[in-house]
Design a protein around this motif. Structure first.
Motif, PDB file in Angstrom:
ATOM      1  N   ASP A   1       0.849  -1.192   0.000  1.00  0.00           N
ATOM      2  CA  ASP A   1       0.000   0.000   0.000  1.00  0.00           C
ATOM      3  C   ASP A   1       0.878   1.233   0.000  1.00  0.00           C
ATOM      4  N   ALA A   2       0.501   2.245  -0.784  1.00  0.00           N
ATOM      5  CA  ALA A   2       1.184   3.534  -0.732  1.00  0.00           C
ATOM      6  C   ALA A   2       0.627   4.321   0.450  1.00  0.00           C
ATOM      7  N   VAL A   3       1.521   4.767   1.327  1.00  0.00           N
ATOM      8  CA  VAL A   3       1.090   5.517   2.510  1.00  0.00           C
ATOM      9  C   VAL A   3       0.998   6.999   2.196  1.00  0.00           C
ATOM     10  N   THR A   4       1.898   7.487   1.341  1.00  0.00           N
ATOM     11  CA  THR A   4       1.879   8.893   0.945  1.00  0.00           C
ATOM     12  C   THR A   4       1.843   8.970  -0.569  1.00  0.00           C
ATOM     13  N   GLY A   5       1.439  10.118  -1.089  1.00  0.00           N
ATOM     14  CA  GLY A   5       1.350  10.284  -2.535  1.00  0.00           C
ATOM     15  C   GLY A   5       2.643  10.815  -3.117  1.00  0.00           C
ATOM     16  N   GLY A   6       2.680  10.918  -4.450  1.00  0.00           N
ATOM     17  CA  GLY A   6       3.845  11.471  -5.125  1.00  0.00           C
ATOM     18  C   GLY A   6       4.866  10.407  -5.487  1.00  0.00           C
ATOM     19  N   THR A   7       5.893  10.856  -6.226  1.00  0.00           N
ATOM     20  CA  THR A   7       6.929   9.919  -6.681  1.00  0.00           C
ATOM     21  C   THR A   7       7.826   9.452  -5.546  1.00  0.00           C
ATOM     22  N   ASP A   8       7.818  10.170  -4.423  1.00  0.00           N
ATOM     23  CA  ASP A   8       8.637   9.766  -3.274  1.00  0.00           C
ATOM     24  C   ASP A   8       7.774   9.094  -2.201  1.00  0.00           C
ATOM     25  N   ALA A   9       6.713   8.450  -2.634  1.00  0.00           N
ATOM     26  CA  ALA A   9       5.752   7.861  -1.700  1.00  0.00           C
ATOM     27  C   ALA A   9       6.405   6.822  -0.796  1.00  0.00           C
ATOM     28  N   VAL A  10       5.978   6.827   0.448  1.00  0.00           N
ATOM     29  CA  VAL A  10       6.348   5.762   1.377  1.00  0.00           C
ATOM     30  C   VAL A  10       5.344   4.640   1.202  1.00  0.00           C
ATOM     31  N   VAL A  11       5.828   3.416   1.128  1.00  0.00           N
ATOM     32  CA  VAL A  11       4.935   2.275   0.952  1.00  0.00           C
ATOM     33  C   VAL A  11       4.970   1.407   2.201  1.00  0.00           C
ATOM     34  N   THR A  12       3.857   0.730   2.435  1.00  0.00           N
ATOM     35  CA  THR A  12       3.778  -0.287   3.482  1.00  0.00           C
ATOM     36  C   THR A  12       3.694  -1.642   2.808  1.00  0.00           C
ATOM     37  N   VAL A  13       4.620  -2.507   3.166  1.00  0.00           N
ATOM     38  CA  VAL A  13       4.590  -3.880   2.682  1.00  0.00           C
ATOM     39  C   VAL A  13       4.214  -4.771   3.858  1.00  0.00           C
ATOM     40  N   GLU A  14       3.166  -5.553   3.681  1.00  0.00           N
ATOM     41  CA  GLU A  14       2.735  -6.485   4.728  1.00  0.00           C
ATOM     42  C   GLU A  14       2.821  -7.903   4.185  1.00  0.00           C
ATOM     43  N   VAL A  15       3.502  -8.755   4.913  1.00  0.00           N
ATOM     44  CA  VAL A  15       3.630 -10.153   4.497  1.00  0.00           C
ATOM     45  C   VAL A  15       3.138 -11.062   5.617  1.00  0.00           C
TER      46      VAL A  15
END
Length: 510
Positions: free
Chosen positions: A450-464
């Protein structure tokens, strides 16, 4: 045990109902879905394991690639009848014969809209063309089903005439098709009942109004003994009626068995991976949340009696019950999850842990197993000595083959390994598995970004979520780099899974 809501069930328990799966044809028509011959073979084998009666393998008229895929399925020599979809053309039947199918579904127009405006013919000529096509297919020893396209918007008297013409010409059955998901159960019941008086009838329903299962059951109650479905409800627009939903509804409510229910979840996973269409978490039968409990009241009740908040046991469809963590989690859920992970805590400590988990949930966070274990370690003053830790990661995806290298600390020793894959994440995971060797025999159950923030420098959350033997653990990581987040999450999950092993980890090449 089946439900009996009335003294007179509309579908008797001794009814014989079979399922026709059209995932490989109608399901593949969902936007963005394209199955390779190998993927069709894998899905066909899974359908066979589930005991599906008829597998529509594709439309032979589509092209050479499609015919190759259909032929690969027919070469499997399955117990299921393998068929091809055909338009109202003899050449389509010939192409299906080239694929060595057992039967064909000949689609002909049934509503005036389709007869006159789509095909540009008359009712009388449509009847004659249908009879000729059926006779041609039967002359070639094919099982034949005629599908009256747009049947739910057809004049019922003409629909009956079309069915009668088809069956008199030798067709094995006629299919009532709610092609655009237009109708409701009352009209479906009336139409199918009239068709059933003519001869064997099938039902093909879509879910545009959310009535796919309802209309399928209405058709069965009216006399249909074959239902067209797709795995996970794939298909055009809102999709076809979902095979898993029809199967469990007939079994649980009416005690009518159609296939091997315990194969449903694995079948759903195979189709989801092949098509790239993720399963909605709240999807009936096969969604992640179908047997997951977070609410403290529900969790407590389920732990006391597993039938308290579930209509049927998850094992029925090849699932397992899971307890989720979040703002609604109570003491019982926390205690059960800690026990699952082998963590001991006093009643007071469990109360404190539950409070902190609720606080995490109140911040809008999805609380993972790793979060709970970290809180538990803090509350109980327990030390967590890492078994596996990521020290360094390098991934390169600019070349023809994505590559990655990792440096891990494993039981205090450094291990370095490299790997390749279809992308940087896949390459990095391969490198981790190479470094850990047989210790990395855990299975990746789910991977979500999931993208947490927008834009090209977005922070993503990876859940496994990973499984090793009978234990699972869920970990989430936030990073600007999806590869870094993915590998950190998987390494942390492996670390938690390996932490309870009493034996030292073997070397990587063991």
């Amino acid at each position: 045990m089946p439900v009996h809501n009335s003294t007179e069930q509309t579908i008797p328990s001794d009814s014989t109902v079979r399922l026709l799966d059209t995932t490989l044809r109608d399901g593949e028509q969902a936007p963005g879905v394209s199955l390779s011959p190998a993927e069709k073979v894998e899905i066909a084998r899974a359908l066979e394991r589930a005991g599906v009666a008829v597998i529509e393998a594709g439309s032979a008229c589509t092209g050479a690639g499609e015919r190759q895929a259909i032929s690969r399925v027919t070469d499997l020599d399955l117990d299921a009848r393998v068929t091809s979809f055909c338009r109202g053309l003899e050449t389509d039947v010939d192409l299906a014969l080239d694929c060595d199918v057992d039967g064909v579904h000949i689609v002909v127009p049934s509503s005036d809209r389709h007869v006159e405006r789509k095909v540009g013919t008359s009712r009388e000529d449509n009847l004659q063309t249908t009879a000729d096509l059926v006779a041609y297919a039967k002359d070639h020893d094919l099982w034949v089903e005629v599908i009256g396209e747009d049947g739910s918007r057809a004049d019922l008297e003409y629909l009956e005439e079309l069915a009668e013409t088809s069956l008199e010409a030798g067709a094995d059955r006629f299919c009532f098709a709610d092609t655009v998901g237009h109708t409701g159960p009352e009209h479906t019941h009336e139409a199918v009942a009239r068709l059933a008086d003519v001869g064997p009838v099938s039902a093909h329903t879509h879910d545009d109004l959310g009535l796919g299962v309802t209309n399928a059951l209405a058709a069965v109650s009216a006399g249909a003994d074959l239902v067209h479905c797709t795995v996970n409800g794939l298909g055009e627009r809102a999709g076809n009626v979902a095979l898993e939903e029809v199967a469990i509804a007939l079994s649980h409510v009416y005690d009518v068995e159609t296939l091997e229910l315990e194969e449903l979840y694995e079948l759903a996973q195979i189709v989801s991976r092949a098509t790239g269409v993720e399963l909605p978490p709240n999807k009936a039968v096969i969604g992640q949340n179908a047997f997951t409990h977070e609410s403290g009241i529900h969790t407590d009740g389920t732990l006391k009696d597993d039938k308290m908040y579930e209509p049927y046991a998850p094992e029925t469809v090849g699932r397992e019950r899971r307890l989720a963590l979040g703002k609604h989690t109570g003491r019982a859920g926390v205690a059960a999850t800690l026990e699952e992970h082998g963590v001991e805590a006093t009643d007071d400590e469990i109360g404190e842990i539950a409070t902190r988990v609720t606080e995490l949930g109140d911040r809008g966070r999805r609380v993972t197993d790793a979060d709970l274990l970290a809180v538990a370690e803090d509350v109980t003053n327990a030390d967590h000595e890492r078994v596996v830790e990521l020290l360094d990661l390098n991934a390169v995806s600019g070349g023809p083959v994505p590559t990655a290298s990792v440096r891990l600390s494993v039981d205090g020793d450094e291990r370095v390994a490299s790997g390749t894959g279809s992308g940087p994440v896949d390459a990095a995971v391969s490198a981790v598995r190479e470094a850990l060797g047989s210790a990395a025999d855990a299975e990746l159950e789910s991977y979500h970004v999931d993208a947490v923030t927008g834009g090209t420098d977005a922070v993503v959350t990876v859940e496994v979520t990973m499984r090793r033997d009978d234990r699972t653990v869920t970990v989430a990581r936030n990073e600007a780099d999806i590869t870094q987040a993915s590998v950190e999450a998987m390494v942390d999950a492996l670390d938690r899974l390996l932490a309870t092993d009493s034996k030292p980890l073997p070397p990587a090449d063991d």
